[in-house]
Design a protein around this motif. Structure first.
Motif, short mmCIF file in Angstrom:
data_model
loop_
_atom_site.label_atom_id
_atom_site.label_comp_id
_atom_site.label_asym_id
_atom_site.label_seq_id
_atom_site.Cartn_x
_atom_site.Cartn_y
_atom_site.Cartn_z
N LEU A 242 0.87 -1.19 0.00
CA LEU A 242 0.00 0.00 0.00
C LEU A 242 0.90 1.23 0.00
O LEU A 242 1.75 1.38 0.88
N ARG A 243 0.73 2.06 -0.99
CA ARG A 243 1.59 3.26 -1.10
C ARG A 243 0.74 4.50 -1.26
O ARG A 243 -0.28 4.49 -1.95
N ALA A 310 -2.61 -7.15 -6.13
CA ALA A 310 -2.44 -5.82 -6.73
C ALA A 310 -2.03 -4.81 -5.66
O ALA A 310 -2.71 -4.67 -4.65
N PRO A 311 -0.92 -4.11 -5.88
CA PRO A 311 -0.56 -3.05 -4.93
C PRO A 311 -1.66 -1.99 -4.88
O PRO A 311 -2.31 -1.76 -5.90
N VAL A 312 -1.86 -1.39 -3.72
CA VAL A 312 -2.87 -0.33 -3.59
C VAL A 312 -2.16 1.02 -3.58
O VAL A 312 -1.22 1.22 -2.81
N LEU A 313 -2.61 1.90 -4.45
CA LEU A 313 -2.05 3.25 -4.47
C LEU A 313 -3.13 4.22 -4.01
O LEU A 313 -4.24 4.22 -4.55
N ILE A 314 -2.82 5.01 -3.02
CA ILE A 314 -3.78 6.04 -2.60
C ILE A 314 -3.25 7.39 -3.03
O ILE A 314 -2.11 7.76 -2.71
N LEU A 315 -4.06 8.09 -3.80
CA LEU A 315 -3.66 9.42 -4.26
C LEU A 315 -3.80 10.39 -3.08
O LEU A 315 -4.88 10.56 -2.52
N ARG A 316 -2.68 10.96 -2.70
CA ARG A 316 -2.60 11.79 -1.50
C ARG A 316 -3.62 12.93 -1.51
O ARG A 316 -3.66 13.72 -2.46
#
Ligand code: TXA
Ligand code: MG
Length: 336
Positions: A242-243, A310-316
């Motif tokens: 998670l990024r 699937a890696p999780v990307l959170i848009l800041r």
């Protein structure tokens, strides 16, 4: 143990939940913030069962939930507290309760040490969700209620998510639909020189200090954790990674098989610029405002678990004070 599924709109099911609690069992109840794992707050064995079910370190204290301000007042030891503390208690309680604010001050002995994680203080709140208040009215004792998830996992905002981590570990879940706010209560310490925000939550620091009429101490993220629970990894979904990323990083990863979470308006902009993503990709647009984003955040994290590789990307989201609680949860979920 087999976990019973009870329905909040069914009066017979409310009675069953109350019976279980009276007998020292554990029932997950909906509050306006997240589902909580309720147990008799004066029954040490029941409290120990809660820690075991959640796999929670026993030095991480629980919040005690009560039905009215008098019951809350009764739990604190006022003998050595100054008038300032009493003033803060009444101002905040009268303004925000029932609601998503937990108040911390020196505890009376009647709250077991097990509930307090061995501390001399106790956290107390009156929840607003109707089914939870009905249960509190029907029991003649307060309820401890940590979030109804196994420690480290995201908090549940619906009965299905409670069962994801606690099925067969608790006696019952009382299904009352989806929680309105979706993010936990704000925790404020009211004794001492200055009131202090121990955990960001549904009510912003600005709202709390304006009701208090004084500054609220807000520890910087790098400071020593103020609430014991802040020291642990929290809210982490079971996914490979998670990024938290900015839009430039997200653009570069746009076509990869990531799951992405972000504000609707930010993701819409990227769609306009870059076109559709792969069909296998998961894109979760949450609200544009901090409150609507918070309401869907944990749900989105559970949704991402459906694609664990699937890696999780959170848009800041923007680094603005009203986003503090959301940013806090995202930071903890990603372990950064
Ligand atoms: O919205 C909520 O607060 C939810 C619902 C179910 O009411 N409950 C909840 O409980 O979030 P839990 O256990 O997941 O988080 C309680 C937080 C922890 O960070 C804990 O360390 C802190 O409150 N806390 C509890 N008692 C405290 C105390 N005496 N002093 C300092 N921090 C305390
Ligand atoms: Mg929790």
């Amino acid at each position: 143990m087999k976990t019973k599924l009870l329905l909040a709109q069914n009066p017979a099911d409310l009675m069953i939940a109350v019976e279980i609690l009276k007998n020292g069992g554990i029932v997950a109840l909906a509050t306006e913030t997240v589902y909580g794992l309720a147990a008799h707050a004066y029954n040490t064995e029941a409290i120990e069962r809660v820690f075991k079910a959640k796999n929670r370190p026993n030095n991480n204290p629980l919040i005690v939930h009560v039905r009215n301000i008098d019951c809350a007042y009764e739990l604190f030891d006022w003998s050595n507290m100054d008038e300032n503390t009493k003033g803060r208690f009444f101002k905040l309680a009268q303004h925000f309760w029932p609601g998503p604010l937990s108040l911390v001050a020196r505890s009376k002995d009647l709250v077991p040490f097990a509930a307090r994680g061995g501390l001399s203080s106790v956290a107390v709140r009156i929840p607003k969700a109707q089914s939870c208040l009905s249960i509190l009215e029907m029991t003649d004792f307060p309820l401890v209620m940590p979030s109804a998830n196994i420690s480290t996992r995201p908090s549940p905002t619906c009965a299905e998510h409670v069962l994801k981590t606690l099925d067969n570990r608790i006696d019952a879940v009382l299904d009352a639909g989806t929680c309105l706010l979706g993010i936990e209560s704000s925790v404020v310490r009211i004794d001492g020189e200055q009131a202090c925000l121990l955990r960001f939550g549904s009510i912003s620091a600005q709202e709390i200090s304006s009701v208090l009429g004084e500054n609220l101490l807000i520890p910087a993220p790098a400071d020593k954790p103020q609430a014991p629970g802040q020291a642990y990894l929290h809210y982490a979904p079971q996914v490979s990674q998670l990024r938290v990323v900015d839009s430039v990083e997200l653009e570069a990863l746009w076509l990869d098989f990531n799951s992405i979470i972000g504000r609707k308006k930010d993701l819409d902009k990227l769609y306009q610029k870059l076109g559709p993503r792969n069909q296998e990709c998961l894109s979760l647009s949450l609200g544009d405002e901090p409150k609507s984003f918070a309401a869907k955040l944990y749900q989105a994290l559970y949704r991402c678990e459906e694609r664990p590789c699937a890696p999780v990307l959170i848009l800041r989201p923007p680094k603005e004070p009203e986003w503090a609680a959301v940013i806090d949860r995202i930071r903890r979920a990603s372990g950064t």
